[in-house]
Scaffold this motif. Structure first.
Motif, PDB file in Angstrom:
ATOM      1  N   GLY A  76      55.750  43.264  50.838  1.00  0.00           N
ATOM      2  CA  GLY A  76      55.402  41.999  50.203  1.00  0.00           C
ATOM      3  C   GLY A  76      55.146  42.183  48.731  1.00  0.00           C
ATOM      4  N   ILE A  77      54.673  41.122  48.105  1.00  0.00           N
ATOM      5  CA  ILE A  77      54.291  41.177  46.691  1.00  0.00           C
ATOM      6  C   ILE A  77      52.852  40.729  46.566  1.00  0.00           C
ATOM      7  N   TYR A  78      52.223  41.175  45.509  1.00  0.00           N
ATOM      8  CA  TYR A  78      50.869  40.734  45.195  1.00  0.00           C
ATOM      9  C   TYR A  78      50.769  40.651  43.682  1.00  0.00           C
ATOM     10  N   GLY A  79      50.242  39.547  43.186  1.00  0.00           N
ATOM     11  CA  GLY A  79      50.022  39.377  41.761  1.00  0.00           C
ATOM     12  C   GLY A  79      48.541  39.503  41.449  1.00  0.00           C
ATOM     13  N   LYS A  80      48.232  40.157  40.340  1.00  0.00           N
ATOM     14  CA  LYS A  80      46.830  40.330  39.929  1.00  0.00           C
ATOM     15  C   LYS A  80      46.672  39.925  38.472  1.00  0.00           C
ATOM     16  N   VAL A  81      45.665  39.106  38.230  1.00  0.00           N
ATOM     17  CA  VAL A  81      45.288  38.738  36.873  1.00  0.00           C
ATOM     18  C   VAL A  81      44.102  39.620  36.501  1.00  0.00           C
TER      19      VAL A  81
ATOM     20  N   ASN B 144      38.268  36.748  43.678  1.00  0.00           N
ATOM     21  CA  ASN B 144      38.740  38.092  43.998  1.00  0.00           C
ATOM     22  C   ASN B 144      40.033  38.157  44.793  1.00  0.00           C
ATOM     23  N   SER B 145      40.638  37.026  45.106  1.00  0.00           N
ATOM     24  CA  SER B 145      41.942  37.064  45.776  1.00  0.00           C
ATOM     25  C   SER B 145      43.085  37.236  44.782  1.00  0.00           C
TER      26      SER B 145
ATOM     27  N   ASP C 167      40.416  40.218  38.946  1.00  0.00           N
ATOM     28  CA  ASP C 167      39.364  41.235  38.991  1.00  0.00           C
ATOM     29  C   ASP C 167      38.181  40.838  38.107  1.00  0.00           C
ATOM     30  N   GLU C 168      38.051  39.537  37.804  1.00  0.00           N
ATOM     31  CA  GLU C 168      37.047  39.075  36.853  1.00  0.00           C
ATOM     32  C   GLU C 168      35.629  39.253  37.385  1.00  0.00           C
ATOM     33  N   LEU C 169      34.827  39.990  36.635  1.00  0.00           N
ATOM     34  CA  LEU C 169      33.412  40.190  36.923  1.00  0.00           C
ATOM     35  C   LEU C 169      32.606  39.176  36.136  1.00  0.00           C
ATOM     36  N   CYS C 170      31.577  38.632  36.765  1.00  0.00           N
ATOM     37  CA  CYS C 170      30.693  37.667  36.122  1.00  0.00           C
ATOM     38  C   CYS C 170      29.260  38.164  36.223  1.00  0.00           C
ATOM     39  N   ILE C 171      28.521  38.035  35.133  1.00  0.00           N
ATOM     40  CA  ILE C 171      27.101  38.350  35.118  1.00  0.00           C
ATOM     41  C   ILE C 171      26.363  37.111  34.625  1.00  0.00           C
ATOM     42  N   ILE C 172      25.325  36.720  35.380  1.00  0.00           N
ATOM     43  CA  ILE C 172      24.539  35.533  35.040  1.00  0.00           C
ATOM     44  C   ILE C 172      23.121  35.970  34.683  1.00  0.00           C
ATOM     45  N   TYR C 173      22.622  35.383  33.604  1.00  0.00           N
ATOM     46  CA  TYR C 173      21.273  35.687  33.118  1.00  0.00           C
ATOM     47  C   TYR C 173      20.402  34.440  33.134  1.00  0.00           C
TER      48      TYR C 173
END
Length: 186
Positions: A38-43, A118-119, A122-128
């Motif tokens: 198959g194929i998989y795309g990642k941003v 996350n599907s 790979d964006e990580l978020c940090i909340i303060y």
């Protein structure tokens, strides 16, 4: 809780499809966990997503309104933006809060880390959580046409519950603060 330690995905090849200063898109030819090709795309995001809930002594917070190009609609959000990967995320949070609202805070607490989608990214978020607020002049970027409103937190929570606030970073942050209220951990 048990989970497998090995990745069941096999990468056969990869090709960069698109790249700009903010994101990179890669397409992978894979063998999926079922053994089928198959194929998989990642941003890949080149910044950390940063969100801030500023709270004053009377439990007011600040919402930032702006027209979102990608959605083609207006959006009410918490102060948020991107932080370079090589900069302390707290410093990025301080910059974003000042940029968008003109606020500086004397107390900072990280309250949440999460992956936004996350599907496909790979964006990580940090909340303060930011407290001990002082008002200065806002310094928005030239791409930002912002409206800033000081709103009682309970009203902001209701905006999440009734679907007025739909930005996932804002929703998660507001719900986390509400949970902290209920648990007396604010």
């Amino acid at each position: 809780m048990y989970h497998p330690k090995e990745n069941p995905w096999q990468i056969k090849s990869e090709a960069e499809i698109y790249d700009n200063p903010w994101i990179n898109v890669t397409e992978y030819q894979v063998i999926n966990p079922s053994g089928n090709p198959g194929i998989y795309g990642k941003v890949h995001f080149k910044n950390i997503a940063i969100g801030i809930i500023p709270l004053d002594e009377e439990m007011n917070t600040y919402l930032v309104g702006q027209y979102r190009f990608t959605l083609n609609q207006y959006s009410w959000e918490i102060p948020e933006g991107g932080g370079a990967l090589n900069i302390d995320p707290l410093e990025s949070a301080k910059r974003e809060l000042l940029e968008e609202t003109g606020l500086k805070a004397s107390e900072w607490k990280e309250i949440q880390r999460m992956h936004l989608s996350n599907s496909v990214t790979d964006e990580l978020c940090i909340i303060y959580l930011a407290k001990g607020l002082q008002q200065f002049e806002a310094e928005p970027e030239d791409t930002e046409d912002l409206i800033v409103n000081k709103v009682p937190f309970q009203e902001v929570y209701q905006m999440v519950c009734n679907g007025t606030i739909t930005d996932c970073l804002a929703v998660a942050a507001i719900l986390k603060i509400r949970l902290m209220q209920l648990e007396n951990t604010l």
